[in-house]
Design an enzyme around this catalytic site. Sequence first.
Site, mmCIF file in Angstrom:
data_model
loop_
_atom_site.group_PDB
_atom_site.id
_atom_site.type_symbol
_atom_site.label_atom_id
_atom_site.label_comp_id
_atom_site.label_asym_id
_atom_site.label_seq_id
_atom_site.Cartn_x
_atom_site.Cartn_y
_atom_site.Cartn_z
ATOM 1 N N ASP A 75 0.940 -1.201 -0.363
ATOM 2 C CA ASP A 75 -0.536 -0.017 -0.198
ATOM 3 C C ASP A 75 0.594 0.922 0.126
ATOM 4 O O ASP A 75 1.740 1.067 0.874
ATOM 5 C CB ASP A 75 -0.963 -0.056 1.304
ATOM 6 C CG ASP A 75 -1.915 1.146 1.092
ATOM 7 O OD1 ASP A 75 -2.525 1.283 0.163
ATOM 8 O OD2 ASP A 75 -2.292 1.499 1.881
ATOM 9 N N GLY A 114 -7.854 7.868 7.834
ATOM 10 C CA GLY A 114 -7.973 7.828 9.563
ATOM 11 C C GLY A 114 -9.383 8.512 10.174
ATOM 12 O O GLY A 114 -9.729 7.817 9.022
ATOM 13 N N HIS A 126 -10.010 5.099 -1.434
ATOM 14 C CA HIS A 126 -8.819 4.949 0.043
ATOM 15 C C HIS A 126 -9.559 6.151 1.177
ATOM 16 O O HIS A 126 -10.121 6.796 0.382
ATOM 17 C CB HIS A 126 -7.547 6.073 -0.685
ATOM 18 C CG HIS A 126 -6.700 4.951 -1.221
ATOM 19 N ND1 HIS A 126 -5.230 4.336 -0.783
ATOM 20 C CD2 HIS A 126 -6.941 4.073 -1.950
ATOM 21 C CE1 HIS A 126 -4.911 3.455 -2.012
ATOM 22 N NE2 HIS A 126 -5.209 3.592 -2.298
ATOM 23 N N GLY A 127 -9.025 5.539 1.862
ATOM 24 C CA GLY A 127 -9.761 5.779 3.060
ATOM 25 C C GLY A 127 -10.972 6.138 3.597
ATOM 26 O O GLY A 127 -12.304 7.135 3.954
ATOM 27 N N SER A 154 -12.460 4.178 5.741
ATOM 28 C CA SER A 154 -12.942 4.397 7.605
ATOM 29 C C SER A 154 -13.869 5.941 7.923
ATOM 30 O O SER A 154 -13.180 7.238 7.771
ATOM 31 C CB SER A 154 -11.606 4.354 8.429
ATOM 32 O OG SER A 154 -10.654 3.205 8.002
ATOM 33 N N VAL A 158 -9.862 -0.006 3.742
ATOM 34 C CA VAL A 158 -9.580 0.512 4.945
ATOM 35 C C VAL A 158 -8.695 -0.147 6.440
ATOM 36 O O VAL A 158 -8.325 -0.557 6.376
ATOM 37 C CB VAL A 158 -11.403 0.413 5.223
ATOM 38 C CG1 VAL A 158 -11.437 -0.209 7.340
ATOM 39 C CG2 VAL A 158 -12.249 0.424 5.386
#
Length: 287
Positions: free
Chosen positions: A82, A179, A208-209, A211, A231
Amino acid sequence: MYVPMTDMLARANKGHYAVMAINCLNLESVYATIKAAEAEDAPIIIDLLEEHMEKHIPREYVLPPAIQMAKDAQVEVAINLDHGKNFDYVVESIEAGFSSVMIDQSELGFRENIRRTREIVELANQKNVSVEAEVGNMGAVKGNHLTQADMYTNPDDAIRFIKRTNVTALAISFGSSHGVMPKDFVPVFDFDIVEKIKSATNLPLVLHGGSGCGADNIRKAVAAGINKVNVGSDVMKAQADAIYQQQQTNRNTEYVDLLQKTIPAAEEVVRAYIKIVGSNGQNPSTM
């Protein structure tokens, strides 16, 4: 069942769902992620972040046992480097046994991003390794450097990039950030970016990201053309919360027991995300 991302993402593209990619920091995380995928009969991607392996557990110690777990799994498992920002590290990772690598040169100029990505694609093709790249820039919740609109992917740039590099999948920026999101904050996604790139290229696209973006946002992103959802923070937060809760109950809990409790906590989150993106029941060997 250790495979590149190529076929699993191609099937996701055709079937209009996404495959989860979970950032794993240690072997407990890898184990929990694969167990969750097996429980949901879903293909899965293990993301090992270059930065983590440079600062915490080196690649040569975390990758081999992760590969063994992937080989032993009852579902398809890809292990993806990643955010490979160091070109030489990406090359070495292909040789080290990753089934997929992400070459992230998005912070460089557009032409240089294309040039370096093409080099990695050529090397990876010789080893049957899939390649992810990124156009646009991702911010981070940490330090309040959230992704701003001027960091979003320009669809025309992404389309040109895809045609010139022949990547397996492309990560694009359209509203998410890396984050754990602030409480009650849900980012606004620009789905038009996804739809325009998808309609012009039909390539697997990556969020991406993931979460804290919210189930509704993620489902809409998948419907628009996202086929891989990354995630990490939500899973790691669940693991950290499990440790915290045990410490409140018994401050003298043995470390091995603390780690053991992080496994079901991670499994629960991964299984929930698998259902959101629609990859449950999509493992090819049981379809």
